[in-house]
Write a protein that holds these residues in place. Structure first.
Motif, PDB file in Angstrom:
ATOM      1  N   ASP A 323      16.129 -67.518 -25.806  1.00 42.63           N
ATOM      2  CA  ASP A 323      15.821 -68.268 -26.686  1.00 42.63           C
ATOM      3  C   ASP A 323      14.652 -69.370 -27.280  1.00 42.63           C
ATOM      4  N   GLU A 324      13.542 -68.319 -26.913  1.00 42.11           N
ATOM      5  CA  GLU A 324      12.258 -69.157 -26.956  1.00 42.11           C
ATOM      6  C   GLU A 324      12.045 -68.839 -28.679  1.00 42.11           C
ATOM      7  N   THR A 325      11.813 -70.598 -28.587  1.00 39.64           N
ATOM      8  CA  THR A 325      11.248 -70.602 -30.630  1.00 39.64           C
ATOM      9  C   THR A 325       9.671 -71.537 -29.606  1.00 39.64           C
ATOM     10  N   TRP A 334       3.502 -65.999 -33.531  1.00 36.40           N
ATOM     11  CA  TRP A 334       5.270 -65.474 -32.853  1.00 36.40           C
ATOM     12  C   TRP A 334       6.055 -65.405 -33.932  1.00 36.40           C
ATOM     13  N   SER A 335       6.965 -64.249 -33.392  1.00 39.30           N
ATOM     14  CA  SER A 335       8.200 -63.769 -34.514  1.00 39.30           C
ATOM     15  C   SER A 335       8.858 -63.319 -33.779  1.00 39.30           C
ATOM     16  N   GLN A 336      10.369 -62.941 -33.984  1.00 42.00           N
ATOM     17  CA  GLN A 336      11.681 -61.731 -33.409  1.00 42.00           C
ATOM     18  C   GLN A 336      10.841 -61.224 -33.122  1.00 42.00           C
ATOM     19  N   ASP A 337      10.075 -60.362 -33.453  1.00 45.35           N
ATOM     20  CA  ASP A 337       9.516 -58.644 -33.411  1.00 45.35           C
ATOM     21  C   ASP A 337       8.734 -58.753 -32.307  1.00 45.35           C
ATOM     22  N   ASP A 373       2.446 -51.814 -27.400  1.00 44.92           N
ATOM     23  CA  ASP A 373       2.921 -51.822 -27.863  1.00 44.92           C
ATOM     24  C   ASP A 373       2.305 -51.625 -29.130  1.00 44.92           C
ATOM     25  N   ALA A 374       2.004 -51.101 -30.699  1.00 44.92           N
ATOM     26  CA  ALA A 374       1.521 -52.114 -31.655  1.00 44.92           C
ATOM     27  C   ALA A 374       1.863 -54.104 -31.667  1.00 44.92           C
ATOM     28  N   ARG A 375       3.396 -53.881 -31.647  1.00 46.60           N
ATOM     29  CA  ARG A 375       3.400 -55.326 -31.852  1.00 46.60           C
ATOM     30  C   ARG A 375       2.743 -56.262 -31.214  1.00 46.60           C
ATOM     31  N   LEU A 376       2.418 -55.835 -29.970  1.00 44.44           N
ATOM     32  CA  LEU A 376       1.982 -56.507 -28.563  1.00 44.44           C
ATOM     33  C   LEU A 376       0.181 -56.348 -28.443  1.00 44.44           C
ATOM     34  N   ALA A 490       1.129 -70.908 -25.096  1.00 40.32           N
ATOM     35  CA  ALA A 490       2.395 -71.080 -25.403  1.00 40.32           C
ATOM     36  C   ALA A 490       2.929 -69.507 -25.747  1.00 40.32           C
ATOM     37  N   ILE A 491       2.331 -68.983 -25.949  1.00 44.91           N
ATOM     38  CA  ILE A 491       3.033 -68.199 -26.721  1.00 44.91           C
ATOM     39  C   ILE A 491       2.413 -66.674 -25.281  1.00 44.91           C
ATOM     40  N   GLY A 492       1.509 -66.775 -24.606  1.00 49.44           N
ATOM     41  CA  GLY A 492       1.365 -65.713 -23.474  1.00 49.44           C
ATOM     42  C   GLY A 492      -0.334 -64.947 -24.193  1.00 49.44           C
ATOM     43  N   ALA A 493      -0.612 -65.674 -25.032  1.00 45.91           N
ATOM     44  CA  ALA A 493      -2.411 -65.266 -25.755  1.00 45.91           C
ATOM     45  C   ALA A 493      -3.399 -65.696 -24.602  1.00 45.91           C
ATOM     46  N   PHE A 494      -4.180 -64.444 -23.743  1.00 44.02           N
ATOM     47  CA  PHE A 494      -5.731 -65.328 -22.967  1.00 44.02           C
ATOM     48  C   PHE A 494      -6.068 -66.348 -23.960  1.00 44.02           C
ATOM     49  N   ARG A 495      -7.182 -67.212 -23.259  1.00 42.70           N
ATOM     50  CA  ARG A 495      -7.588 -67.757 -24.458  1.00 42.70           C
ATOM     51  C   ARG A 495      -9.111 -68.863 -23.021  1.00 42.70           C
ATOM     52  N   THR A 496      -9.879 -69.283 -23.416  1.00 45.37           N
ATOM     53  CA  THR A 496     -10.823 -69.775 -22.426  1.00 45.37           C
ATOM     54  C   THR A 496     -10.846 -71.196 -22.897  1.00 45.37           C
TER      55      THR A 496
END
Length: 597
Positions: A323-325, A334-337, A373-376, A490-496
């Motif tokens: 249910d995360e937005t 960020w998308s449903q996919d 996979d390609a989406r990630l 907040a979407i789990g992307a790595f950042r510095t």
């Protein structure tokens, strides 16, 4: 409660009179069967989370009971067994095993969601019956039989033979079908009374009809619907051997049939297979050697992968992601996919780490072999060759273990910024088994404003929030675990960097057992957790909760079982599969204690 079943529901066209009589018989039989368990079911506790005994009554956890236990010299060994109901997952898996070849997964939507404790859907103390639940099971039974016995061709496919041409043959086949399904549905031999009641229901539904295919199908479907609503089907009921003669506090062995069900719903989330049923019939689930052989066999089968994946889904809160937005302006990627891919990745990673990798707690927390996979791929800074899933080694300084996967990190975050509090609280609760009490009523528990235009870093805002003396006590236990994950947004992307400022990912574990101490960055934190005895003990505790559907009783009969599980996990190098073997051979798993009144 009134339930109406139409001919459209059945996919058939029986006479209204015959169907009405069938419905009355079905509901009468169901209520009669349920009445045998009225005391057990009505007494299951709710919000107070009290443990539940096998008789369904909340167990008295007062000092008086402790005194009784001491008088009876109960120091270690099995506890009483709570009456527990099949979860939605277990129900679906069971009906699909009973009727192979039919996809019955949509049936889950007809029942209320399972209430949870510590994330686990099978917690007996949370399984409070309700009118909505009972109606849901009625609708589910109808949906199953509507699919499997919709007409003569589908019924013949399920039964493996043609629909009988004569009335006499139909009555014979109806009895044989009930006698064939009954022991599998109830996971034990049927009693004579049970057999005759369901056969009588089939015959009474069929007896006033002509010789038509749909008459036989409706009569058989009604009998099976009643069986699917019986407590013996919906609940895992354990009496043990010699229950009637046993004294309060006495330990008695479970029957081989009961042990078979415990094994199958622990390791497969489903009913026993033919091999396990045969072992139960031969009373060959008694010794440690017999149980070990079955566990190792079952862990090699595909259902074990799904069940272990399901345990981690519940324990590690994978469904929190669903249910995360996220704020579209801040995170346009960020998308449903992407959410779907991140959710699937969590399960795939767990399955690979446990069954294809080392299978250890450390592997679960530190492996950098990640399915992508390609989406990630873009989010993870990786490349894949096609649209399918590939297992690749991501940079170990960025991604190692389940706690660094986007699905986990996004689930424990806010729409704009990550949340060191959500991440820290989750790890304390689920990984360290050191949960915090709720904040006092007077404390403002609202997190700092989640504002994309904020110029301060996310860490600065949370540090300011916890300066307040009323908050600092708890936040000193939380934030030091959450801050090392600031390298993930907040979407789990790595950042510095955060808002142009280099990330400060230093932190400290406090009151975390042997994991205590300062850490710098997520990888130091993960290594600390992966090497911690406290964490291993917590993993064993979580598996105990899941396997026994209840909380372990501190300083009570469960002590030996939990100590043995923790020792076994440590001696195996943290091997989760060996922990499952130890659970199965433990006294607590194959025996039960008669509750003390």
């Amino acid at each position: 409660m009134t339930t109406t079943i139409t001919t459209r529901d059945m996919g058939l066209a029986p006479s209204p009179t015959r169907l009405a009589a069938a419905l009355l018989s079905t509901l009468t039989l169901t209520l009669t069967a349920s009445a045998c368990y009225q005391g057990r079911l009505d007494a299951v506790p709710g919000a107070d989370d009290a443990p539940v005994g096998n008789d369904g009554d909340p167990e008295d956890t007062s000092d008086a009971e402790d005194d009784d236990a001491q008088e009876l010299d109960i120091e270690c060994g099995p506890h009483s067994s709570p009456l527990r109901r099949l979860t939605q997952t277990q129900y679906i898996n069971t009906v699909e095993a009973l009727f192979p070849g039919w996809d019955l997964s949509e049936v889950a939507s007809m029942m209320p969601a399972d209430a949870t404790a510590h994330g686990f859907e099978n917690a007996a103390a949370m399984q409070v019956p309700s009118p909505a639940l009972i109606e849901g099971y009625q609708r589910a039974a109808l949906a199953v039989t509507r699919s499997v016995f919709a007409d003569a061709p589908t019924a013949a496919q399920t039964l493996g033979q043609a629909i009988p041409a004569t009335r006499e043959d139909a009555l014979t086949l109806g009895r044989a079908t009930i006698e064939g399904y009954g022991p599998r549905m109830f996971r034990r031999p049927m009693t004579d009374d049970e057999r005759e009641r369901y056969v009588a229901l089939f015959q009474s539904t069929f007896e006033d009809t002509g010789n038509h295919d749909d008459d036989f199908i409706v009569a058989l479907a009604v009998a099976l619907q009643a069986m699917m609503q019986a407590p013996a089907f919906l609940y895992i009921i354990e009496h043990g051997e010699g229950e009637a003669q046993a004294e309060p506090g006495e330990v008695i062995p479970l029957t081989s049939w009961e042990v078979a069900s415990r094994l199958s719903y622990l390791l497969w989330d489903s009913m026993p297979d033919d091999v396990l049923f045969a072992a139960a019939e031969d009373d060959a689930l008694r010794t440690s050697a017999q149980l070990q052989a079955q566990v190792r066999r079952m862990l090699e089968a595909p259902p074990a992968r799904a069940a272990v994946r399901g345990f981690h889904r519940q324990w590690l809160g994978f469904d929190d992601l669903l249910d995360e937005t996220k704020d579209a302006a801040t995170h346009p990627q960020w998308s449903q996919d992407l959410l779907d891919a991140a959710y699937e990745q969590l399960g795939r990673f767990v399955e690979a780490a446990i069954f294809d990798g080392e299978g250890t707690v450390a592997a679960l927390l530190t492996s950098h072999e990640i399915p992508v996979d390609a989406r990630l791929a873009t989010l993870l800074g990786a490349s894949v060759s096609g649209e399918g899933w590939e297992t690749i080694a991501l940079p170990p300084e960025q991604r190692r273990g389940v706690l660094t996967l986007p699905g986990f990190l996004a689930a424990q975050a806010h729409p704009v910024d990550p949340s060191p509090v959500l991440r820290g609280v989750f790890i304390r609760d689920r990984i360290l088994c050191a949960p915090l009490p709720p904040p006092p009523d007077e404390v403002d528990a609202i997190p700092p404003a989640d504002d994309p235009s904020e110029t301060r870093t996310n860490r600065d805002r949370y540090e300011q929030h916890s300066i307040d003396p009323e908050c600092a006590g708890c936040h000193s236990l939380i934030d030091g675990i959450g801050f090392p994950f600031e390298h993930y947004d907040a979407i789990g992307a790595f950042r510095t960097e955060d808002r142009g400022v280099p990330i400060d990912a230093s932190g400290e574990l406090v009151a975390a057992g042997d994991a205590d101490g300062a850490v710098d960055g997520p990888m130091e934190l993960i290594d600390r957790l992966a090497g911690s005895t406290t964490v291993q003990h917590c993993v064993a505790t979580q598996w105990f909760r899941y396997a026994f559907a209840r909380e372990a009783e501190a300083d009570g009969p469960d002590t030996c079982t939990t100590d043995d599980l923790q020792t076994a996990l440590a001696e195996s190098g943290g091997d989760i599969r060996e922990l499952l073997v130890q659970i199965a051979v433990s006294d607590g798993f194959r025996q039960r204690r008669i509750p003390i009144d």
